[in-house]
Scaffold this active site. Structure first.
Site, short mmCIF file in Angstrom:
data_model
loop_
_atom_site.label_atom_id
_atom_site.label_comp_id
_atom_site.label_asym_id
_atom_site.label_seq_id
_atom_site.Cartn_x
_atom_site.Cartn_y
_atom_site.Cartn_z
N ASP A 29 58.58 -28.34 39.22
CA ASP A 29 59.63 -29.16 38.80
C ASP A 29 60.79 -28.23 38.31
O ASP A 29 61.96 -28.84 37.83
CB ASP A 29 59.26 -30.25 37.95
CG ASP A 29 58.72 -29.93 36.71
OD1 ASP A 29 58.76 -28.71 36.58
OD2 ASP A 29 58.38 -30.49 35.80
N GLU A 43 61.12 -29.22 30.48
CA GLU A 43 61.05 -29.93 31.50
C GLU A 43 62.35 -30.39 31.88
O GLU A 43 63.27 -30.24 31.14
CB GLU A 43 60.09 -31.11 31.13
CG GLU A 43 58.75 -30.96 30.67
CD GLU A 43 58.00 -30.66 32.00
OE1 GLU A 43 58.40 -30.19 33.04
OE2 GLU A 43 56.62 -30.70 32.09
N ASP A 102 55.11 -20.89 24.97
CA ASP A 102 54.68 -22.18 24.50
C ASP A 102 53.11 -22.33 24.27
O ASP A 102 52.42 -21.28 24.36
CB ASP A 102 55.02 -23.03 25.77
CG ASP A 102 54.65 -22.61 27.07
OD1 ASP A 102 53.58 -21.35 27.07
OD2 ASP A 102 54.85 -23.06 28.17
N HIS A 117 60.54 -26.08 35.78
CA HIS A 117 60.33 -25.87 34.27
C HIS A 117 60.14 -24.55 34.00
O HIS A 117 59.55 -23.94 34.93
CB HIS A 117 59.37 -26.72 33.61
CG HIS A 117 57.95 -26.59 33.82
ND1 HIS A 117 56.97 -27.38 34.43
CD2 HIS A 117 57.08 -25.48 33.38
CE1 HIS A 117 55.85 -27.01 34.47
NE2 HIS A 117 55.76 -26.01 34.01
C1 GLP Z 1 52.87 -23.90 33.03
C2 GLP Z 1 53.42 -23.11 31.88
C3 GLP Z 1 54.60 -22.25 32.58
C4 GLP Z 1 54.36 -21.65 33.87
C5 GLP Z 1 54.10 -22.80 34.94
C6 GLP Z 1 53.69 -22.47 36.13
O1 GLP Z 1 53.22 -25.00 32.77
N1 GLP Z 1 53.88 -23.65 30.76
O2 GLP Z 1 54.92 -21.17 31.58
O3 GLP Z 1 55.29 -20.98 34.33
O4 GLP Z 1 52.99 -23.55 34.18
O5 GLP Z 1 52.33 -21.93 36.51
P1 GLP Z 1 51.90 -21.32 37.48
O6 GLP Z 1 52.01 -19.91 37.18
O7 GLP Z 1 50.32 -21.39 37.32
O8 GLP Z 1 52.32 -21.88 38.73
#
Ligand code: GLP
Length: 236
Positions: free
Chosen positions: A136, A143, A67, A138
């Site tokens: 959440d 989402e 993304d 995702h």
């Molecule tokens: C972001 C990314 C995800 C990631 C998520 C969790 O929103 N788009 O790909 O898995 O955050 O992030 P973290 O690993 O910092 O908890």
């Protein structure tokens, strides 16, 4: 599904890097599906170490990222392209021309999504997809919703995601409200999926996603249907 529980983030990162390294050794021109966020940083550090000591060679490896924020180009320090260059691509012997991140500045995001899915297909699909998970549920930026979306598409970020990601920006107001994300089709078609999560805060969502109902309200729950899924969780 293989659910592996370890004690430390260090152990989690080593296990995840070992699984990815095995893939690279087994298939030198493999396609890695890569993720951003804080969870994979330790994995990228370990992969860099393995590359420096000569255990793995990235020269033929290709990568596709999940993304990107809409409106940020690769020179922006908060962009996911910048993150990937800094945390992995600039540190290993990968050919940057073989690293792909969806463009957040494309004029037509829908068209960019179509092209991104075609690109993944033309590379022969993803051999192993690394994922983190949002609080959440995702994955990428898919989402919670009423339905799962298959193709790479434009999304409006949830207020909770904007809040969670604000820690990487000067203020919450600076967090882009839209993103482009790989959809469930390319993720589910990856030959292997490896999801990593660390810390107490992720416990509840992991429980829901992997031991609860399969529902688009918890996007990661679709992974329960994947034939080769490994989840690694560390307590800290
Ligand atoms: C972001 C990314 C995800 C990631 C998520 C969790 O929103 N788009 O790909 O898995 O955050 O992030 P973290 O690993 O910092 O908890």
């Amino acid at each position: 599904m293989k659910f592996i529980k370890v004690k430390t983030y260090e152990e989690l990162s080593k296990k995840a890097a070992d699984i990815i390294a095995a893939e690279i050794i087994h298939k030198e021109d493999c396609v890695l599906g890569l993720a951003t966020g804080s969870s994979p940083i330790g994995t990228y550090d370990k992969l860099t170490e393995y590359n420096k000591e000569g255990t793995i060679d990235f020269s033929k490896v290709k990568s596709v990222n999940l993304d990107e924020y809409v409106g940020l180009d690769g020179t922006n320090e908060q962009s996911y392209r910048y993150f990937m260059n800094k945390n992995l691509f600039d540190r290993v012997n990968i050919d940057k021309a073989n690293t792909f991140v969806p463009s957040g500045t494309a004029k037509d995001i829908e068209k960019e999504g179509e092209e991104y899915d075609n690109l993944i297909k033309s590379l022969g699909g993803i051999d192993i997809q690394l994922l983190g998970i949002g609080l959440d549920g995702h994955i990428g930026f898919n989402e919670p919703d009423e339905f799962f979306t298959a193709a790479t598409h434009l999304v409006s970020l949830d207020p909770s995601t904007i809040k969670a990601n604000a820690r990487f920006f000067e203020s919450e107001a600076d967090v882009p409200t839209k993103a482009i994300t790989m959809g469930m089709m390319s993720i589910m078609q990856a030959r292997k999926v490896l999801l990593i999560a660390n810390g107490e805060a992720k416990k509840e969502i992991l429980e829901k996603a992997f031991f609860g109902e399969i529902t688009p309200k918890v996007p990661a729950s679709i992974l329960q249907l994947h034939p080769d899924l490994t989840v690694i969780f560390s307590e800290n």
